[in-house]
Design a protein around this motif. Structure first.
Motif, PDB file in Angstrom:
ATOM      1  N   PRO A  18       3.633  -5.480  -3.897  1.00 28.17           N
ATOM      2  CA  PRO A  18       2.285  -5.968  -4.182  1.00 28.17           C
ATOM      3  C   PRO A  18       2.019  -6.111  -5.682  1.00 28.17           C
ATOM      4  N   ASN A  19       0.891  -6.736  -6.007  1.00 26.07           N
ATOM      5  CA  ASN A  19       0.392  -6.751  -7.377  1.00 26.07           C
ATOM      6  C   ASN A  19      -0.368  -5.451  -7.608  1.00 26.07           C
ATOM      7  N   ILE A  29       2.216   3.524  -9.338  1.00 26.93           N
ATOM      8  CA  ILE A  29       3.105   3.666  -8.185  1.00 26.93           C
ATOM      9  C   ILE A  29       3.140   2.327  -7.455  1.00 26.93           C
ATOM     10  N   VAL A  30       4.339   1.791  -7.298  1.00 25.48           N
ATOM     11  CA  VAL A  30       4.509   0.500  -6.639  1.00 25.48           C
ATOM     12  C   VAL A  30       5.209   0.726  -5.298  1.00 25.48           C
ATOM     13  N   PRO A  31       4.517   0.472  -4.179  1.00 27.00           N
ATOM     14  CA  PRO A  31       5.187   0.594  -2.886  1.00 27.00           C
ATOM     15  C   PRO A  31       6.009  -0.659  -2.582  1.00 27.00           C
ATOM     16  N   HIS A  98       8.648   4.183  -2.973  1.00 27.63           N
ATOM     17  CA  HIS A  98       7.613   4.186  -3.999  1.00 27.63           C
ATOM     18  C   HIS A  98       8.343   4.201  -5.332  1.00 27.63           C
ATOM     19  N   LEU A  99       8.050   3.228  -6.181  1.00 25.94           N
ATOM     20  CA  LEU A  99       8.672   3.138  -7.496  1.00 25.94           C
ATOM     21  C   LEU A  99       7.611   3.472  -8.543  1.00 25.94           C
ATOM     22  N   TYR A 100       7.937   4.372  -9.457  1.00 23.67           N
ATOM     23  CA  TYR A 100       7.002   4.821 -10.486  1.00 23.67           C
ATOM     24  C   TYR A 100       7.385   4.186 -11.824  1.00 23.67           C
ATOM     25  N   GLY A 131       6.034  -9.151  -6.654  1.00 23.56           N
ATOM     26  CA  GLY A 131       4.784  -8.586  -7.131  1.00 23.56           C
ATOM     27  C   GLY A 131       4.695  -8.585  -8.642  1.00 23.56           C
ATOM     28  N   LEU A 132       3.671  -7.908  -9.134  1.00 18.80           N
ATOM     29  CA  LEU A 132       3.366  -7.896 -10.555  1.00 18.80           C
ATOM     30  C   LEU A 132       2.644  -6.600 -10.912  1.00 18.80           C
TER      31      LEU A 132
END
Length: 144
Positions: A18-19, A29-31, A98-100, A131-132
């Motif tokens: 996602p953005n 946190i990027v899922p 999950h990427l931090y 995403g962004l």
């Protein structure tokens, strides 16, 4: 003559980043989510980002046997179900990782070369959505 009608259900298998908004100097946190992955035996996902704008910090992965490698602006996530030469297919639906990231600016997060394989070792056609991480601006406060 008898005519038979067959109903074929096509399942859309997806992977989405996602953005995500983030202020400079914060960690976001990027899922990475997937939907309708069925009978999966292995996958490799490559995600590119701009290392001059965001710093990869850590990850939380869906399965303890998933591997992650970060080199420069590339994240490789790999998973294989084979244990003792026995394949154990999985249905996967939800958050894969999950990427931090520490935010220093805006960066796209783009799927690169990816491969998803289902039992019996058949490539899966997955729809990928990039995403962004985008900067949010702090609200100005009025001086009194």
């Amino acid at each position: 003559m008898i005519a038979l009608a067959l109903s074929v259900s096509v399942i859309s298998q997806t992977a989405v980043i996602p953005n995500i908004p983030g202020e400079i100097g914060t960690t976001v946190i990027v899922p990475v989510t997937v939907a309708d992955w069925q009978d999966i035996v292995c996958f490799t996902l490559n995600i590119g980002f701009d290392p001059s704008k965001i710093d990869f910090m850590s990850s939380e992965l869906w399965h303890p046997e998933m591997l992650i490698n970060v080199t420069g602006g590339r994240i490789a996530i790999v998973w294989v179900t084979e244990v003792d030469s026995i394949t154990h297919p999985y249905d996967i639906d939800g958050v894969l990782a999950h990427l931090y990231f520490n935010v220093r600016g805006e960066s796209s997060l783009k799927f690169g070369r990816c491969e998803v394989i289902q039992d019996p070792y058949t490539p899966v056609d997955v729809t990928y959505t990039n995403g962004l991480i985008y900067q949010t601006k702090k609200k100005a406060t009025k001086l009194r």
